[in-house]
Design a protein around this motif. Sequence first.
Motif, mmCIF file in Angstrom:
data_model
loop_
_atom_site.group_PDB
_atom_site.id
_atom_site.type_symbol
_atom_site.label_atom_id
_atom_site.label_comp_id
_atom_site.label_asym_id
_atom_site.label_seq_id
_atom_site.Cartn_x
_atom_site.Cartn_y
_atom_site.Cartn_z
ATOM 1 N N VAL A 160 7.789 19.054 -7.800
ATOM 2 C CA VAL A 160 7.098 18.138 -6.910
ATOM 3 C C VAL A 160 7.689 16.741 -7.028
ATOM 4 O O VAL A 160 8.016 16.287 -8.130
ATOM 5 C CB VAL A 160 5.588 18.062 -7.235
ATOM 6 N N GLN A 161 7.816 16.074 -5.888
ATOM 7 C CA GLN A 161 8.206 14.667 -5.862
ATOM 8 C C GLN A 161 7.140 13.886 -5.102
ATOM 9 O O GLN A 161 6.936 14.100 -3.911
ATOM 10 C CB GLN A 161 9.570 14.467 -5.192
ATOM 11 N N ASP A 162 6.430 13.016 -5.821
ATOM 12 C CA ASP A 162 5.418 12.159 -5.217
ATOM 13 C C ASP A 162 5.966 10.758 -4.995
ATOM 14 O O ASP A 162 6.760 10.253 -5.796
ATOM 15 C CB ASP A 162 4.189 12.036 -6.121
ATOM 16 N N ILE A 163 5.525 10.152 -3.920
ATOM 17 C CA ILE A 163 5.763 8.730 -3.670
ATOM 18 C C ILE A 163 4.388 8.101 -3.474
ATOM 19 O O ILE A 163 3.658 8.476 -2.555
ATOM 20 C CB ILE A 163 6.630 8.508 -2.425
ATOM 21 N N SER A 164 4.022 7.164 -4.345
ATOM 22 C CA SER A 164 2.675 6.607 -4.273
ATOM 23 C C SER A 164 2.705 5.087 -4.372
ATOM 24 O O SER A 164 3.650 4.493 -4.909
ATOM 25 C CB SER A 164 1.786 7.168 -5.385
ATOM 26 N N TYR A 165 1.640 4.501 -3.859
ATOM 27 C CA TYR A 165 1.467 3.049 -3.979
ATOM 28 C C TYR A 165 0.066 2.782 -4.514
ATOM 29 O O TYR A 165 -0.929 3.237 -3.937
ATOM 30 C CB TYR A 165 1.646 2.352 -2.635
ATOM 31 N N THR A 166 -0.007 2.084 -5.637
ATOM 32 C CA THR A 166 -1.276 1.710 -6.254
ATOM 33 C C THR A 166 -1.450 0.198 -6.128
ATOM 34 O O THR A 166 -0.502 -0.556 -6.365
ATOM 35 C CB THR A 166 -1.306 2.118 -7.740
ATOM 36 N N VAL A 167 -2.648 -0.234 -5.783
ATOM 37 C CA VAL A 167 -2.893 -1.650 -5.496
ATOM 38 C C VAL A 167 -3.191 -2.427 -6.780
ATOM 39 O O VAL A 167 -4.053 -2.040 -7.570
ATOM 40 C CB VAL A 167 -4.062 -1.813 -4.503
ATOM 41 N N PHE A 168 -2.446 -3.532 -6.966
ATOM 42 C CA PHE A 168 -2.717 -4.517 -8.011
ATOM 43 C C PHE A 168 -2.831 -5.888 -7.357
ATOM 44 O O PHE A 168 -2.162 -6.163 -6.349
ATOM 45 C CB PHE A 168 -1.600 -4.537 -9.057
ATOM 46 N N ASN A 169 -3.677 -6.752 -7.924
ATOM 47 C CA ASN A 169 -3.864 -8.112 -7.419
ATOM 48 C C ASN A 169 -3.659 -9.122 -8.531
ATOM 49 O O ASN A 169 -3.499 -8.750 -9.704
ATOM 50 C CB ASN A 169 -5.275 -8.275 -6.830
ATOM 51 N N ASN A 170 -3.714 -10.403 -8.192
ATOM 52 C CA ASN A 170 -3.739 -11.469 -9.185
ATOM 53 C C ASN A 170 -5.080 -11.444 -9.908
ATOM 54 O O ASN A 170 -6.063 -10.853 -9.416
ATOM 55 C CB ASN A 170 -3.527 -12.821 -8.507
ATOM 56 N N PRO A 171 -5.173 -12.071 -11.088
ATOM 57 C CA PRO A 171 -6.452 -12.091 -11.820
ATOM 58 C C PRO A 171 -7.617 -12.633 -11.005
ATOM 59 O O PRO A 171 -8.766 -12.231 -11.229
ATOM 60 C CB PRO A 171 -6.141 -12.983 -13.031
ATOM 61 N N ASP A 172 -7.367 -13.546 -10.055
ATOM 62 C CA ASP A 172 -8.443 -14.083 -9.215
ATOM 63 C C ASP A 172 -8.710 -13.200 -7.998
ATOM 64 O O ASP A 172 -9.429 -13.596 -7.081
ATOM 65 C CB ASP A 172 -8.125 -15.510 -8.778
ATOM 66 N N ASN A 173 -8.108 -12.020 -7.979
ATOM 67 C CA ASN A 173 -8.266 -11.028 -6.913
ATOM 68 C C ASN A 173 -7.523 -11.381 -5.628
ATOM 69 O O ASN A 173 -7.693 -10.719 -4.606
ATOM 70 C CB ASN A 173 -9.746 -10.774 -6.579
ATOM 71 N N LEU A 221 -0.957 -10.230 -4.683
ATOM 72 C CA LEU A 221 0.319 -10.536 -5.327
ATOM 73 C C LEU A 221 1.376 -10.847 -4.267
ATOM 74 O O LEU A 221 1.224 -10.510 -3.095
ATOM 75 C CB LEU A 221 0.789 -9.345 -6.157
ATOM 76 N N SER A 222 2.449 -11.482 -4.696
ATOM 77 C CA SER A 222 3.587 -11.656 -3.791
ATOM 78 C C SER A 222 4.118 -10.291 -3.408
ATOM 79 O O SER A 222 3.869 -9.293 -4.105
ATOM 80 C CB SER A 222 4.678 -12.482 -4.469
ATOM 81 N N PHE A 223 4.865 -10.219 -2.313
ATOM 82 C CA PHE A 223 5.373 -8.931 -1.846
ATOM 83 C C PHE A 223 6.220 -8.247 -2.914
ATOM 84 O O PHE A 223 6.049 -7.055 -3.190
ATOM 85 C CB PHE A 223 6.197 -9.134 -0.573
ATOM 86 N N THR A 224 7.112 -9.002 -3.562
ATOM 87 C CA THR A 224 7.983 -8.414 -4.580
ATOM 88 C C THR A 224 7.185 -7.892 -5.752
ATOM 89 O O THR A 224 7.399 -6.778 -6.240
ATOM 90 C CB THR A 224 9.011 -9.445 -5.069
ATOM 91 N N ASN A 225 6.224 -8.680 -6.241
ATOM 92 C CA ASN A 225 5.402 -8.247 -7.366
ATOM 93 C C ASN A 225 4.519 -7.057 -6.995
ATOM 94 O O ASN A 225 4.272 -6.162 -7.812
ATOM 95 C CB ASN A 225 4.538 -9.402 -7.862
ATOM 96 N N SER A 226 4.018 -7.061 -5.759
ATOM 97 C CA SER A 226 3.170 -5.966 -5.309
ATOM 98 C C SER A 226 3.935 -4.651 -5.286
ATOM 99 O O SER A 226 3.445 -3.621 -5.764
ATOM 100 C CB SER A 226 2.604 -6.280 -3.923
ATOM 101 N N ILE A 227 5.147 -4.667 -4.734
ATOM 102 C CA ILE A 227 5.976 -3.459 -4.694
ATOM 103 C C ILE A 227 6.388 -3.047 -6.096
ATOM 104 O O ILE A 227 6.381 -1.863 -6.454
ATOM 105 C CB ILE A 227 7.209 -3.689 -3.806
#
Length: 394
Positions: free
Chosen positions: A350-363, A366-372
């Motif tokens: 199996v090969q999965d491609i997933s995206y999990t959401v992270f934010n800054n501490p203040d919710n 994130l910047s696009f680069t950091n988010s990816i």
Amino acid sequence: MNIFDEIRTFITDKSARAAAKKILSIMLLFFCVCCVQLCAEDTSPAEAQIMREKFVAEAKKYVGSPYVLGAVGPDKFDCSGLVYFTAREAINKQLPRTAKALYNYCSIVPDKDKEIGDLLFFKTNNTAPITHVGIYIGNSQFISAISDGPNTGVIISSLKQDYWRPKYVACGQFIKSGKKSGSRGSDADDFVEEDFIDSEKNVASKNNSGNNIKFKGSSFYNPKAEGLDAVAADASLFCDWSLISPSSFMFQFRGIDLHTNVRYTKWILEPGVGLGLRFNIGMGVFQMPVLFTATVNDYFRFYAGPVISFGDARMMETGEAARPSIFPGIIGISLTIPALEIGKAKAQVVQDISYTVFNNPDNSALSFTNSISAGLVFFTGIRVTLGIGKLLKR
């Protein structure tokens, strides 16, 4: 605060539990609305028999038509093209296009239970496990489009013929049985002989030189399944990796994942629900994604759901603090190769491609680069699938 303190805090925090329950309820409601039943309403045996007769009568119209590789009618056909065109014209049924895909799509039945309108599958050479398909019309006869031999084109052949007898693999049904309950195997048209062994064993012996290992599609889809026979469960173990960090493009190990899933296989779109255990080493957290899934044919699975996280997330390289999001949590797609079937289990790469959401501490976002960098992860691993009904049967 260690991970156990995080878990204890989450469990004892009533507001957190209430929010999680609300999120899960919303996701479940949304999932149930989206995963509507795609197959038609249940068909009675009498209606099924009429469909079978229409299917066979339509196929007989094309006897004498020439064989052309890749043709789907109306005046020339290849073997699967004849089945595809006839089903669409006679009973408005859209079937897969190739012989192997038809085999994966159908419910395989014992030879004693085959009926007119069933599909017969053959292995005529060594290029693939299934290379030819025909339409059973009763009395051991079938209609198919033949590419070579003394008679080519759409012709009527017999399972008793010396050419076809050793090449026969299995009988598959895509139309509900036209026989009343309790009468299966009693039709006078059924050809039953000791040399025609059970189709599941037949496939294994013909394709794998006597062992019980074979390659087949991963889908357990079966519109005629009932109860636990319509349920399949699987578990996947992954190695996680990514290619993008905040400052570079390079391979990076991201952690280990275990995904479990239970799905309902009676519909073409197989809805399911699962739970993941994710050791996200890249971000320094332990995560538990709740996965609502939709498995489509043999090779695709889409999933999404909330993610419960424990620990203090940190960006790779920079060490900056980040905050994992519960909802929206994770979204992804699984791509699989044909399964290696061993007994009642199926194993796949199996090969999965997933995206999990992270934010800054203040919710904030994130910047696009950091988010990816934080969220886009590839999972490579092995999935083992079991049909619950088959597993419980001796």
